[in-house]
Design a protein around this motif. Sequence first.
Motif, mmCIF file in Angstrom:
data_model
loop_
_atom_site.group_PDB
_atom_site.id
_atom_site.type_symbol
_atom_site.label_atom_id
_atom_site.label_comp_id
_atom_site.label_asym_id
_atom_site.label_seq_id
_atom_site.Cartn_x
_atom_site.Cartn_y
_atom_site.Cartn_z
ATOM 1 N N UNK A 1 0.835 -1.194 0.000
ATOM 2 C CA UNK A 1 0.000 0.000 0.000
ATOM 3 C C UNK A 1 0.873 1.248 0.000
ATOM 4 N N UNK A 2 0.241 2.379 -0.251
ATOM 5 C CA UNK A 2 0.905 3.681 -0.163
ATOM 6 C C UNK A 2 -0.084 4.684 0.400
ATOM 7 N N UNK A 3 0.409 5.777 0.871
ATOM 8 C CA UNK A 3 -0.434 6.786 1.500
ATOM 9 C C UNK A 3 -0.717 7.919 0.524
ATOM 10 N N UNK A 4 -1.974 8.320 0.458
ATOM 11 C CA UNK A 4 -2.346 9.471 -0.368
ATOM 12 C C UNK A 4 -1.770 10.738 0.263
ATOM 13 N N UNK A 5 -0.975 11.467 -0.487
ATOM 14 C CA UNK A 5 -0.294 12.643 0.047
ATOM 15 C C UNK A 5 -0.453 13.825 -0.900
ATOM 16 N N UNK A 6 -0.296 15.014 -0.334
ATOM 17 C CA UNK A 6 -0.318 16.233 -1.130
ATOM 18 C C UNK A 6 1.073 16.487 -1.697
ATOM 19 N N UNK A 7 1.102 16.906 -2.972
ATOM 20 C CA UNK A 7 2.354 17.230 -3.648
ATOM 21 C C UNK A 7 2.238 18.626 -4.264
ATOM 22 N N UNK A 8 3.365 19.295 -4.331
ATOM 23 C CA UNK A 8 3.412 20.567 -5.054
ATOM 24 C C UNK A 8 3.669 20.272 -6.516
ATOM 25 N N UNK A 9 2.680 20.555 -7.325
ATOM 26 C CA UNK A 9 2.781 20.252 -8.754
ATOM 27 C C UNK A 9 2.558 21.538 -9.550
ATOM 28 N N UNK A 10 3.046 21.571 -10.795
ATOM 29 C CA UNK A 10 2.860 22.774 -11.609
ATOM 30 C C UNK A 10 1.376 23.068 -11.849
ATOM 31 N N UNK A 11 1.020 24.339 -11.753
ATOM 32 C CA UNK A 11 -0.329 24.775 -12.108
ATOM 33 C C UNK A 11 -0.358 24.993 -13.612
ATOM 34 N N UNK A 12 -1.134 24.187 -14.283
ATOM 35 C CA UNK A 12 -1.136 24.197 -15.743
ATOM 36 C C UNK A 12 -2.492 24.634 -16.272
ATOM 37 N N UNK A 13 -2.459 25.597 -17.175
ATOM 38 C CA UNK A 13 -3.665 26.110 -17.815
ATOM 39 C C UNK A 13 -3.719 25.521 -19.220
ATOM 40 N N UNK A 14 -4.789 24.761 -19.516
ATOM 41 C CA UNK A 14 -4.875 24.070 -20.804
ATOM 42 C C UNK A 14 -5.784 24.823 -21.764
ATOM 43 N N UNK A 15 -5.313 24.903 -23.000
ATOM 44 C CA UNK A 15 -6.052 25.591 -24.054
ATOM 45 C C UNK A 15 -6.001 24.758 -25.335
ATOM 46 N N UNK A 16 -7.009 24.927 -26.172
ATOM 47 C CA UNK A 16 -7.024 24.265 -27.479
ATOM 48 C C UNK A 16 -6.212 25.078 -28.477
ATOM 49 N N UNK A 17 -5.477 24.372 -29.314
ATOM 50 C CA UNK A 17 -4.706 25.010 -30.367
ATOM 51 C C UNK A 17 -4.941 24.327 -31.701
ATOM 52 N N UNK A 18 -4.550 24.981 -32.761
ATOM 53 C CA UNK A 18 -4.710 24.453 -34.113
ATOM 54 C C UNK A 18 -3.336 24.295 -34.742
ATOM 55 N N UNK A 19 -3.099 23.132 -35.329
ATOM 56 C CA UNK A 19 -1.827 22.861 -35.997
ATOM 57 C C UNK A 19 -1.858 23.486 -37.390
ATOM 58 N N UNK A 20 -0.777 24.148 -37.745
ATOM 59 C CA UNK A 20 -0.649 24.685 -39.094
ATOM 60 C C UNK A 20 0.778 24.497 -39.586
ATOM 61 N N UNK A 21 0.903 24.441 -40.905
ATOM 62 C CA UNK A 21 2.226 24.283 -41.516
ATOM 63 C C UNK A 21 2.938 25.621 -41.572
ATOM 64 N N UNK A 22 4.211 25.613 -41.206
ATOM 65 C CA UNK A 22 5.003 26.838 -41.320
ATOM 66 C C UNK A 22 5.253 27.168 -42.792
#
Length: 353
Positions: free
Chosen positions: A29-50
Amino acid sequence: MLTRSLLFLLSLVIAGGAAAEPPATSLPTTTAEYHSIPREYRLDGVVEAIQRTTVSAQTQGQVEEIRYDVDDYVEKGAVLVKLRGTEHRARVTQAAADLKSATAKLEQTRDEYERIKGLFAKRNVSESQMDETAADLKAAQAAKESAMAQLEQAQEQLSYTEIRAPYSGIVTHRHVELGEMASPGTPIMTGVSLDELRVVVEVPQSLIPAVRSGGDIYVYLPDGERLAVTDVTVFPFADMGSNTFTVRLRLPVGTKALFPGMYVKTGFVTGEQRELVVPQAAVVYRSELTAVYVEDDDGRLALRQIRAGRVIDDGIVVLAGLDEGERVVLDPIAAGRLIKAQAAPATGDHEDD
């Protein structure tokens, strides 16, 4: 008969005592613990050819041959379309003949110049004759240079009858048909390169300071892989209607599984936050149920439904259903088998009763 009944009652008492005090599970078993993780903001993007280009004709001519069509892969420098070049070849032949004539004239003039120069040194010709011969020599040299330029121009115009791909890529549109007359500027084919791609994202104004400060930025591929992006371009102005900034994320050269026009998820790291995390191996998925096996202080196991968040490294963020410090089993399959094994004797006694 009485003895048999007493033995049956005694067996029920023993079975009941065993059910009340289950043996220790001895599962990891393991214990559920709090971790400091990056705050990530997710957004949709569109792929285009350079690199997206419409190749046009640079000279006039009838379309004589079309070697590629839509969806064909083309190597850099390959001939896409060939124009009729009869007139251009004739001009090359004429320019070559003019150059040959100018070269012969220059040689004759140079010989004459050398002859007059020798006579002038002996004072047998006047200075005006010497100057005239020198001028004729310069004129002959200029005529040859002009003929060479005319030949180069004619050869270049002939080369324009073979319209070539500027880079390797996929043909997306064909604008001409066989037998059509093409003029300078006539669109021939449109293509894109799949080797160099970028993702275009509309980012809210509140996130732009974090983006400009060089925070981590990721692009998520369809298979779940995450790519770190370092080449970022932020437009210096916002859209008047949405107050968002256009951000371009250049992908590494040769990125696979992405094509122009696709939607992808992007992640912008804006800081850190504390989240409850459990190992990914402890989470079990059953149809629409996401859960973990929780072990209490007495060693009893229970299946607990949770609301899972995003995956980080080898862990999963738990948004609800679990508290800090609770023990979760790392082997859900073994935990399920153990619960079934503990429930089997009780089920059998009920059926005998």
